[in-house]
Design a protein around this motif. Structure first.
Motif, PDB file in Angstrom:
ATOM      1  N   THR A   1     -15.142  -4.279 -30.867  1.00 29.19           N
ATOM      2  CA  THR A   1     -16.524  -4.685 -30.614  1.00 29.19           C
ATOM      3  C   THR A   1     -16.858  -5.974 -31.360  1.00 29.19           C
ATOM      4  O   THR A   1     -17.456  -6.893 -30.806  1.00 29.19           O
ATOM      5  CB  THR A   1     -17.500  -3.563 -31.032  1.00 29.19           C
ATOM      6  N   ALA A   2     -16.469  -6.054 -32.614  1.00 28.30           N
ATOM      7  CA  ALA A   2     -16.744  -7.258 -33.411  1.00 28.30           C
ATOM      8  C   ALA A   2     -16.018  -8.463 -32.834  1.00 28.30           C
ATOM      9  O   ALA A   2     -16.600  -9.543 -32.699  1.00 28.30           O
ATOM     10  CB  ALA A   2     -16.336  -7.038 -34.864  1.00 28.30           C
ATOM     11  N   MET A   3     -14.752  -8.289 -32.484  1.00 31.17           N
ATOM     12  CA  MET A   3     -13.976  -9.413 -31.955  1.00 31.17           C
ATOM     13  C   MET A   3     -14.494  -9.833 -30.585  1.00 31.17           C
ATOM     14  O   MET A   3     -14.469 -11.011 -30.245  1.00 31.17           O
ATOM     15  CB  MET A   3     -12.493  -9.061 -31.898  1.00 31.17           C
ATOM     16  N   GLU A   4     -14.977  -8.870 -29.809  1.00 32.13           N
ATOM     17  CA  GLU A   4     -15.555  -9.201 -28.493  1.00 32.13           C
ATOM     18  C   GLU A   4     -16.759 -10.123 -28.654  1.00 32.13           C
ATOM     19  O   GLU A   4     -17.009 -10.995 -27.825  1.00 32.13           O
ATOM     20  CB  GLU A   4     -15.961  -7.911 -27.782  1.00 32.13           C
ATOM     21  N   ARG A   5     -17.497  -9.951 -29.755  1.00 31.41           N
ATOM     22  CA  ARG A   5     -18.647 -10.822 -30.046  1.00 31.41           C
ATOM     23  C   ARG A   5     -18.209 -12.150 -30.636  1.00 31.41           C
ATOM     24  O   ARG A   5     -19.026 -12.989 -30.981  1.00 31.41           O
ATOM     25  CB  ARG A   5     -19.591 -10.118 -31.021  1.00 31.41           C
ATOM     26  N   GLY A   6     -16.881 -12.324 -30.823  1.00 28.35           N
ATOM     27  CA  GLY A   6     -16.369 -13.576 -31.364  1.00 28.35           C
ATOM     28  C   GLY A   6     -16.261 -13.584 -32.877  1.00 28.35           C
ATOM     29  O   GLY A   6     -15.985 -14.623 -33.468  1.00 28.35           O
TER      30      GLY A   6
ATOM     31  N   PRO B   1      -9.609 -13.675 -30.532  1.00 35.87           N
ATOM     32  CA  PRO B   1      -8.785 -14.534 -29.670  1.00 35.87           C
ATOM     33  C   PRO B   1      -9.655 -15.482 -28.845  1.00 35.87           C
ATOM     34  O   PRO B   1     -10.825 -15.201 -28.579  1.00 35.87           O
ATOM     35  CB  PRO B   1      -8.049 -13.538 -28.771  1.00 35.87           C
ATOM     36  N   GLN B   2      -9.071 -16.604 -28.471  1.00 37.16           N
ATOM     37  CA  GLN B   2      -9.804 -17.571 -27.643  1.00 37.16           C
ATOM     38  C   GLN B   2     -10.104 -16.990 -26.264  1.00 37.16           C
ATOM     39  O   GLN B   2     -11.185 -17.148 -25.733  1.00 37.16           O
ATOM     40  CB  GLN B   2      -8.988 -18.873 -27.501  1.00 37.16           C
TER      41      GLN B   2
ATOM     42  N   ALA C   1     -10.228   8.807 -36.977  1.00 36.00           N
ATOM     43  CA  ALA C   1     -10.713   7.769 -37.897  1.00 36.00           C
ATOM     44  C   ALA C   1     -10.149   6.398 -37.519  1.00 36.00           C
ATOM     45  O   ALA C   1     -10.873   5.392 -37.528  1.00 36.00           O
ATOM     46  CB  ALA C   1     -10.350   8.116 -39.335  1.00 36.00           C
ATOM     47  N   VAL C   2      -8.878   6.340 -37.161  1.00 36.45           N
ATOM     48  CA  VAL C   2      -8.247   5.074 -36.771  1.00 36.45           C
ATOM     49  C   VAL C   2      -8.836   4.597 -35.447  1.00 36.45           C
ATOM     50  O   VAL C   2      -9.089   3.407 -35.253  1.00 36.45           O
ATOM     51  CB  VAL C   2      -6.712   5.235 -36.676  1.00 36.45           C
ATOM     52  N   TYR C   3      -9.080   5.533 -34.545  1.00 39.40           N
ATOM     53  CA  TYR C   3      -9.682   5.200 -33.248  1.00 39.40           C
ATOM     54  C   TYR C   3     -11.060   4.571 -33.440  1.00 39.40           C
ATOM     55  O   TYR C   3     -11.394   3.568 -32.811  1.00 39.40           O
ATOM     56  CB  TYR C   3      -9.778   6.471 -32.400  1.00 39.40           C
ATOM     57  N   GLU C   4     -11.864   5.136 -34.368  1.00 36.19           N
ATOM     58  CA  GLU C   4     -13.198   4.588 -34.633  1.00 36.19           C
ATOM     59  C   GLU C   4     -13.115   3.182 -35.223  1.00 36.19           C
ATOM     60  O   GLU C   4     -13.904   2.306 -34.878  1.00 36.19           O
ATOM     61  CB  GLU C   4     -13.990   5.520 -35.553  1.00 36.19           C
ATOM     62  N   VAL C   5     -12.167   2.968 -36.116  1.00 39.52           N
ATOM     63  CA  VAL C   5     -11.984   1.628 -36.681  1.00 39.52           C
ATOM     64  C   VAL C   5     -11.586   0.653 -35.583  1.00 39.52           C
ATOM     65  O   VAL C   5     -12.109  -0.465 -35.501  1.00 39.52           O
ATOM     66  CB  VAL C   5     -10.932   1.642 -37.815  1.00 39.52           C
ATOM     67  N   LEU C   6     -10.693   1.064 -34.712  1.00 38.17           N
ATOM     68  CA  LEU C   6     -10.258   0.220 -33.598  1.00 38.17           C
ATOM     69  C   LEU C   6     -11.442  -0.133 -32.702  1.00 38.17           C
ATOM     70  O   LEU C   6     -11.582  -1.284 -32.268  1.00 38.17           O
ATOM     71  CB  LEU C   6      -9.159   0.919 -32.797  1.00 38.17           C
TER      72      LEU C   6
ATOM     73  N   LEU D   1     -11.987  -7.748 -23.918  1.00 37.03           N
ATOM     74  CA  LEU D   1     -13.098  -7.149 -23.184  1.00 37.03           C
ATOM     75  C   LEU D   1     -12.633  -5.874 -22.483  1.00 37.03           C
ATOM     76  O   LEU D   1     -13.326  -4.855 -22.515  1.00 37.03           O
ATOM     77  CB  LEU D   1     -13.671  -8.146 -22.176  1.00 37.03           C
ATOM     78  N   ASN D   2     -11.438  -5.916 -21.882  1.00 38.16           N
ATOM     79  CA  ASN D   2     -10.893  -4.721 -21.229  1.00 38.16           C
ATOM     80  C   ASN D   2     -10.684  -3.602 -22.247  1.00 38.16           C
ATOM     81  O   ASN D   2     -11.012  -2.441 -21.980  1.00 38.16           O
ATOM     82  CB  ASN D   2      -9.569  -5.040 -20.525  1.00 38.16           C
ATOM     83  N   LEU D   3     -10.140  -3.928 -23.408  1.00 45.07           N
ATOM     84  CA  LEU D   3      -9.922  -2.934 -24.453  1.00 45.07           C
ATOM     85  C   LEU D   3     -11.251  -2.364 -24.933  1.00 45.07           C
ATOM     86  O   LEU D   3     -11.407  -1.146 -25.078  1.00 45.07           O
ATOM     87  CB  LEU D   3      -9.154  -3.543 -25.637  1.00 45.07           C
ATOM     88  N   SER D   4     -12.210  -3.228 -25.171  1.00 48.78           N
ATOM     89  CA  SER D   4     -13.510  -2.791 -25.661  1.00 48.78           C
ATOM     90  C   SER D   4     -14.180  -1.855 -24.663  1.00 48.78           C
ATOM     91  O   SER D   4     -14.731  -0.810 -25.040  1.00 48.78           O
ATOM     92  CB  SER D   4     -14.394  -4.003 -25.932  1.00 48.78           C
ATOM     93  N   LYS D   5     -14.133  -2.195 -23.384  1.00 52.05           N
ATOM     94  CA  LYS D   5     -14.715  -1.332 -22.345  1.00 52.05           C
ATOM     95  C   LYS D   5     -14.008   0.015 -22.317  1.00 52.05           C
ATOM     96  O   LYS D   5     -14.644   1.060 -22.197  1.00 52.05           O
ATOM     97  CB  LYS D   5     -14.623  -1.997 -20.975  1.00 52.05           C
TER      98      LYS D   5
END
Length: 165
Positions: free
Chosen positions: A60-65, A15-16, A50-55, A22-26
């Motif tokens: 993390t990837a999306m937080e990096r853009g 997302p833009q 397993a789903v939690y780990e994928v999430l 960031l809140n979710l990732s933290k």
């Protein structure tokens, strides 16, 4: 029910506005065990580990853009899709297939070849490790040859001389 061969890949861009992400990732990074998923009607369901780990990985990837796509490993790719994933031309991929560098399957009696995503990812990882090993070896040799102690100007001069001879 759709088979793994008919799943259409969907790439989701980050997302833009990264504030919510960031809140979710933290949140995900600060908890080791799965959380509950809360539906719009208030219904709760536990996320399997397993789903939690994928999430966590997606967040993390999306937080990096980065854009993300979650795919089953047994998904079959066309030669063009595999080439794009590897960052090579389709012709180069075909050569690798002909040299048995990558496993593939033929569709019936046709000439069309399909590759499993897991095989393509494993090949990419092997190549990444090979490149790392070669770079480490080149660095070791350069260090042993004293090239790290050579002034840049002297190195350029020696390189020009070597090219002439």
């Amino acid at each position: 029910m759709a088979t793994t061969n008919t799943i259409t890949p969907k790439v989701i861009d980050a997302p833009q506005d990264l504030k919510e992400l960031l809140n979710l990732s933290k949140f995900l990074e600060s908890h080791d065990s799965p959380a509950l998923l809360l539906g719009p009607d208030g219904e709760q369901v536990s996320l399997p580990l397993a789903v939690y780990e994928v999430l966590r990985q997606v967040a993390t990837a999306m937080e990096r853009g980065s854009s993300v796509s979650v795919q089953p490993l047994d998904r079959q790719l066309t030669t063009q899709q595999a080439a794009e994933l590897l960052g090579i031309s389709r012709n180069t991929l075909i050569r690798l297939l002909d040299e048995h560098e990558l496993a593939f399957e033929r569709l019936g009696a046709s000439r069309h070849r399909r590759l499993r995503l897991s095989d393509v990812l494993a090949y990419r990882e092997r190549k990444r490790q090979d490149r790392g090993s070669r770079l480490n070896e080149m660095t070791r040799q350069a260090f042993e040859d004293g090239l790290y102690d050579v002034d840049a100007a002297d190195y350029q001069s020696a390189l020009r001389a070597a090219r002439k001879g």
